[in-house]
Design a protein around this motif. Structure first.
Motif, mmCIF file in Angstrom:
data_model
loop_
_atom_site.group_PDB
_atom_site.id
_atom_site.type_symbol
_atom_site.label_atom_id
_atom_site.label_comp_id
_atom_site.label_asym_id
_atom_site.label_seq_id
_atom_site.Cartn_x
_atom_site.Cartn_y
_atom_site.Cartn_z
ATOM 1 N N ASP A 194 22.041 13.425 -70.462
ATOM 2 C CA ASP A 194 20.773 12.866 -70.006
ATOM 3 C C ASP A 194 19.575 13.691 -70.489
ATOM 4 O O ASP A 194 18.439 13.214 -70.469
ATOM 5 C CB ASP A 194 20.770 12.738 -68.481
ATOM 6 C CG ASP A 194 21.006 14.064 -67.788
ATOM 7 O OD1 ASP A 194 22.110 14.612 -67.925
ATOM 8 O OD2 ASP A 194 20.082 14.559 -67.109
ATOM 9 N N VAL A 264 13.285 3.106 -63.614
ATOM 10 C CA VAL A 264 14.337 4.111 -63.754
ATOM 11 C C VAL A 264 14.395 4.953 -62.482
ATOM 12 O O VAL A 264 13.369 5.454 -62.012
ATOM 13 C CB VAL A 264 14.076 5.014 -64.975
ATOM 14 C CG1 VAL A 264 15.163 6.090 -65.086
ATOM 15 C CG2 VAL A 264 14.002 4.194 -66.258
ATOM 16 N N ALA A 267 19.453 9.407 -64.087
ATOM 17 C CA ALA A 267 20.353 9.367 -65.245
ATOM 18 C C ALA A 267 21.312 10.546 -65.158
ATOM 19 O O ALA A 267 20.939 11.636 -64.713
ATOM 20 C CB ALA A 267 19.567 9.428 -66.546
ATOM 21 N N VAL A 286 21.891 5.431 -67.523
ATOM 22 C CA VAL A 286 20.527 5.369 -66.989
ATOM 23 C C VAL A 286 20.509 4.353 -65.855
ATOM 24 O O VAL A 286 20.806 3.171 -66.064
ATOM 25 C CB VAL A 286 19.516 4.971 -68.076
ATOM 26 C CG1 VAL A 286 18.107 4.941 -67.525
ATOM 27 C CG2 VAL A 286 19.609 5.925 -69.272
#
Length: 291
Positions: A194, A264, A267, A286
């Protein structure tokens, strides 16, 4: 002095060349292009809200004139409302019971749908020639999700598929967690963790799917799940329609609507059921939610 060169510096998830129905091809684009598209989405959202308040129009007319489809999804039961999985937890395959419940809703919706909606679904989702899928999704992205930027025939196809998906959303009573493959641009580094994600995919960032999106409930069905050239988007939502099977064969296809705003939430790498009675691990999953 010569003209100033604008460096492509933001990753646009849907700007790449469409080569498969269930893969989003990302491409780096200029900051000002992304900003213009964000402004266009805001303008169409405001226009849709104003149109919805116009009582001189019928509901059908307001829906026809909207740039993006109305969200008809709902989950009333706390038991059936799911949060995103814990970031590094094991991702299990969808159970047989969950397949059957979703498939039963799908069959009910398909049985009641008019022939025009079924034809739109075939044209967009199952025809061997997916030229319509490429053309329509390309134009939807170019127009920031506004269906009225398309030709009249393509607009009708899109809105018929919209209505089919909305019928499923109206009858569905549960949250879904689905996976979307995002292929990185050739000039972009592999996703090893990530830490390799761009700023545009950090927690709190807004993402928009202008196009229709083919997702899967099982991560191991998603193209690129075992390839570092692909990111796996894990989306927790009540939107979209299940098109998969009810039996044990690998088909948990789920189609998300166009014009879908997401955010978002995190992640991480995570292990997952690889469909062969074992497990694998993807380095960059994600997580996103409706915004």
């Amino acid at each position: 002095m010569g003209a100033k060169t604008i460096r492509p510096d933001r990753l646009d998830i849907e700007a790449g060349r469409i080569t498969e129905r269930d893969v989003k091809a990302a491409r780096e684009v200029a900051e000002d292009v992304m900003n213009e598209r964000d402004f266009a989405r805001l303008a169409t959202r405001i226009a849709d809200e104003l149109r919805d308040s116009d009582t001189s129009l019928t509901r059908a007319a307001r829906d026809r004139d909207r740039a993006t489809p109305r969200d008809l999804s709902h989950v009333e039961s706390d038991r059936l409302r799911a949060d995103p999985p814990e970031p590094s937890s094991f991702r299990r395959a969808l159970s047989g019971r969950q397949r059957k419940v979703r498939s039963a809703t799908k069959q009910k919706v398909l049985a009641a749908a008019p022939a025009s909606q079924l034809q739109a679904a075939r044209t967009m989702l199952t025809d061997e020639d997916y030229a319509a899928w490429q053309r329509i999704n390309r134009q939807l992205h170019k127009g920031a999700g506004d269906v009225h930027q398309l030709s009249e025939d393509d607009r009708k196809t899109v809105q018929r598929l919209d209505r089919l998906i909305q019928s499923y959303e109206r009858d569905n009573d549960r949250t879904h967690t689905v996976y979307v493959a995002v292929k990185l641009p050739e000039n972009y580094p592999d996703a090893r963790s990530d830490d390799d994600l761009p700023d545009t995919l950090q927690p709190g960032t807004a993402i928009h799917f202008d196009q229709f999106t083919v997702a899967h409930h099982n991560l191991h069905e998603t193209p690129g799940h075992d390839n570092r050239r692909y990111l796996m988007f894990e989306i927790t939502t009540s939107r979209g329609m299940y098109f998969g099977r009810s039996d044990s064969l690998d088909d948990t296809t789920h189609v998300l609507p166009r014009g879908m705003p997401l955010r978002v939430v995190g992640a991480d790498s995570a292990p997952y059921d690889n469909g062969s009675k074992g497990f694998s691990e993807h380095p960059a999953i994600v997580q996103l939610r409706d915004s």
